[in-house]
Design an enzyme around this catalytic site. Structure first.
Site, PDB file in Angstrom:
ATOM      1  N   ALA A  11      45.616  40.377  44.581  1.00 13.34           N
ATOM      2  CA  ALA A  11      44.627  41.135  43.806  1.00 13.34           C
ATOM      3  C   ALA A  11      45.257  41.553  42.494  1.00 13.34           C
ATOM      4  O   ALA A  11      46.382  42.067  42.464  1.00 13.34           O
ATOM      5  CB  ALA A  11      44.164  42.358  44.589  1.00 13.34           C
ATOM      6  N   GLN A  45      40.516  38.870  42.134  1.00 12.13           N
ATOM      7  CA  GLN A  45      41.382  38.574  43.272  1.00 12.13           C
ATOM      8  C   GLN A  45      41.058  37.186  43.809  1.00 12.13           C
ATOM      9  O   GLN A  45      40.000  36.632  43.553  1.00 12.13           O
ATOM     10  CB  GLN A  45      41.244  39.633  44.363  1.00 12.13           C
ATOM     11  CG  GLN A  45      39.873  39.774  44.981  1.00 12.13           C
ATOM     12  CD  GLN A  45      39.757  41.017  45.867  1.00 12.13           C
ATOM     13  OE1 GLN A  45      40.308  42.078  45.563  1.00 12.13           O
ATOM     14  NE2 GLN A  45      39.027  40.907  46.958  1.00 12.13           N
ATOM     15  N   VAL A  46      41.992  36.642  44.576  1.00 15.70           N
ATOM     16  CA  VAL A  46      41.911  35.255  45.034  1.00 15.70           C
ATOM     17  C   VAL A  46      41.820  35.212  46.551  1.00 15.70           C
ATOM     18  O   VAL A  46      42.577  35.896  47.254  1.00 15.70           O
ATOM     19  CB  VAL A  46      43.136  34.454  44.549  1.00 15.70           C
ATOM     20  CG1 VAL A  46      43.113  33.048  45.107  1.00 15.70           C
ATOM     21  CG2 VAL A  46      43.165  34.412  43.037  1.00 15.70           C
ATOM     22  N   ASP A 105      50.918  32.494  29.086  1.00 13.11           N
ATOM     23  CA  ASP A 105      51.524  33.463  30.013  1.00 13.11           C
ATOM     24  C   ASP A 105      52.296  32.728  31.114  1.00 13.11           C
ATOM     25  O   ASP A 105      51.950  32.829  32.293  1.00 13.11           O
ATOM     26  CB  ASP A 105      50.436  34.342  30.619  1.00 13.11           C
ATOM     27  CG  ASP A 105      51.004  35.551  31.359  1.00 13.11           C
ATOM     28  OD1 ASP A 105      52.148  35.934  31.074  1.00 13.11           O
ATOM     29  OD2 ASP A 105      50.308  36.108  32.225  1.00 13.11           O
TER      30      ASP A 105
END
Length: 584
Positions: A163, A168-169, A318
């Site tokens: 999260a 979230q995954v 990133d």
């Protein structure tokens, strides 16, 4: 987001046979942060943000006053105080939630705008926040796709793999049995962004108009950059397009893998990707246990990024260790394509000019090429920029190219650029942060790794290709320089004659500033101010005494407090005059 990385011992997941109606275990820390509460009001939001801002402004004011340092001011004491402030800022941003977490992460790349202590601490800002409930996940999926979770997926793990502040995954399985991961946006995120960014705009305008902090700064430009990046990250359709573009750019390279996007199950708040588990690139023991060569992985990571930057012009902004994993065959797996950077297609030709400028230590040529590259934003006065770059060329470019350190160069560059009237565009700072991050990852994998050594063939390739395509060879460059010197030498007498004529006509004005005269004038002005304050202190003290003697205590106390406040200013002015007297 590191949701997809797994160690070799936990690559396979067992998924439930049926879809549960609620999470298999209760959520912890759901109400740890106020912004995560369902009844969090807009008024309280504004109050929390402004308390942080006003406290920060007070800290800046307090930090700037030498008399606030016990035992006297020193650079070491100021650095220690800034380090404590940086920790407080990081913790406060985490408390303020998604908008400020992302802004803090963006500011961690802006060493040209903020002290290095702040930048270093903000780089530690962890994007880990409490998960939201499975019921909310299911509602968002149904709202965006028009179908319930059990219609789209054979199984769906209600417990998230990870999260973060934006979403979230969850691991899931399609109806045909394919394993996927589903990234779901945090509920109410866009509404929270709208409120926060409106408040941040007012704060930005205050800093822009501030006589000290706004001088030579384009805070509104920085704000616009942050807004653009934040809104792009909230659009998961855009993230899916980025992933597809990234995957196409590496389609001819078998040692880079990018999860495929399932567009049928993707919407602005939901993106479904191929399940591509791997070993997190910073799990060194797991990599060795899998029989993978860490030195090769360090080199491949650098080459993959140089390919993105110099050949594709589309790069991962990133690339921290959580977004890079390693497959069992040694391939690199990239995740999370919400924050991407783009570079103009003709960057190779412009880089050629920059390399020649660095080689001849010509700050003017370097500046003009960096402006064309978009690495510098031109301002009215480029003098500080020129002096800073010339200082770097004279002091940091004597080592061979392959012995340079990206982190050291970027730190020196930001240290020079800080508090100067120019700024770097976001793309440039993203590139520098990515280089530094990859250099750190590479050194973690291989202590002898040198990013510049890997980059050297790419730089030589740029110079060779540019020379062949544009006729911009070294000999051509020498010829141009010789012609320029001849032109300058022939034109010099005429330029001297024109200058003398302008002096005679009065077209040239010469301003002379004497430091001694300036110091005396400042001392006289300070002495006059000290006299006025002393008279006021004497008058207030005498009036307070008379009022207290006549039993009008409350009025006497007010005047005594006023006299005390003015007395502090009298003390400071005395110290200032003393410094003027001791100046050589």
């Amino acid at each position: 987001m590191s949701a997809f990385t797994q160690t070799p011992t936990s690559v396979s997941y067992s998924t439930p046979a049926t879809l549960p109606e609620k999470p298999s275990r209760p959520e912890r820390g759901k109400n740890k942060y106020r912004w995560n509460r369902s009844n969090y009001s807009k008024t309280r939001r504004r109050f929390d943000i402004w308390v942080f801002v006003l406290t920060f402004l007070f800290e800046l004011w307090w930090d700037s006053k030498p008399w606030t340092y016990p035992g006297g001011y020193s650079d070491d004491k100021r650095r220690q105080r800034r380090q404590k402030q940086a920790v407080w800022i990081r913790e406060s941003l985490l408390e303020l939630g998604p908008t400020f977490i992302k802004v803090g992460q963006l500011f961690s790349t802006r060493g040209d705008l903020f002290p290095i202590e702040y930048v270093s601490e903000l780089s530690k800002l962890q994007d880990r926040v409490p998960a939201f409930s499975y019921e909310q996940v299911a509602a968002i999926i149904q709202e965006d796709t028009g179908k319930a979770v059990n219609e789209l997926f054979r199984s769906f793990d209600p417990t998230p793999l990870a999260a973060a502040s934006l979403g979230q995954v969850h691991k899931a399985q399609l109806q045909n049995g394919e394993e996927v991961v589903v990234k779901v946006q945090r509920p109410g995120l866009k509404q929270l962004f709208t409120i926060d960014l409106a408040i941040l705009k007012r704060i930005t305008q205050y800093f822009q108009n501030h006589p000290r902090w706004g001088r030579g700064r384009d805070w509104l430009g920085v704000y616009e950059e942050c807004c653009r990046i934040l809104w792009e990250e909230t659009d998961y359709v855009n993230e899916g397009r980025n992933a597809d573009t990234f995957r196409r750019n590496f389609r001819g390279i078998d040692w880079v893998k990018v999860p495929r996007v399932y567009w049928r199950y993707t919407s602005p708040r939901v993106v479904t990707l191929e399940y591509a588990p791997g070993i997190k690139i910073s799990h060194y023991e797991a990599l060795e246990a899998a029989g993978l060569d860490r030195k090769i992985l360090a080199k491949l990571g650098a080459e993959a990024y140089l390919q993105q930057l110099l050949n594709d012009g589309f790069f991962h902004a990133d690339p921290h260790p959580g977004n890079i994993a390693v497959d069992s065959d040694g391939s690199l797996i990239f995740y999370d394509f919400g924050m991407m950077g783009r570079i103009n297609a003709n960057v190779r030709e412009k880089l050629m000019d920059t390399l020649f400028g660095i080689a001849e230590k010509n700050s003017d040529r370097v500046i003009s090429s960096l402006i064309e590259l978009g690495a510098l934003t031109p301002t009215g006065d480029m003098g500080p920029v020129r002096r800073s770059i010339q200082y770097m060329l004279d002091n940091f470019m004597d080592k061979p190219f392959e012995e340079q350190s990206v982190s050291a160069i970027s730190d020196d560059l930001y240290d020079i650029a800080f508090d100067q009237p120019f700024r770097f565009p976001a793309t440039f700072t993203f590139v520098m942060r990515a280089f530094s991050t990859l250099e750190g990852v590479g050194k973690g994998l291989d202590p002898e790794f040198n990013f510049m050594e890997v980059a050297k063939p790419f730089a030589l390739d740029i110079m060779t290709n540019s020379s062949l395509s544009n006729g911009n060879s070294v000999f051509d460059e020498l010829g141009r320089q010789a012609a320029q010197m001849s032109s300058t030498a022939l034109g010099l007498p005429r330029r001297i004659e024109d200058t003398i004529e302008k002096l005679e006509r009065g077209d040239i004005r010469v301003r002379v500033r004497a430091s001694e005269s300036d110091r005396l004038l400042r001392r006289m002005a300070t002495t006059q101010l000290l006299t006025n304050y002393t008279l006021l202190v004497s008058a207030f003290t005498l009036s307070a005494t008379i009022l207290v003697v006549n039993n009008i205590v409350w009025a006497g106390v007010i005047l005594a407090v006023a006299a005390g406040g003015l007395g502090i200013n009298v003390f400071r002015l005395i110290r200032r005059i003393d410094r003027y007297d001791r100046m050589p």
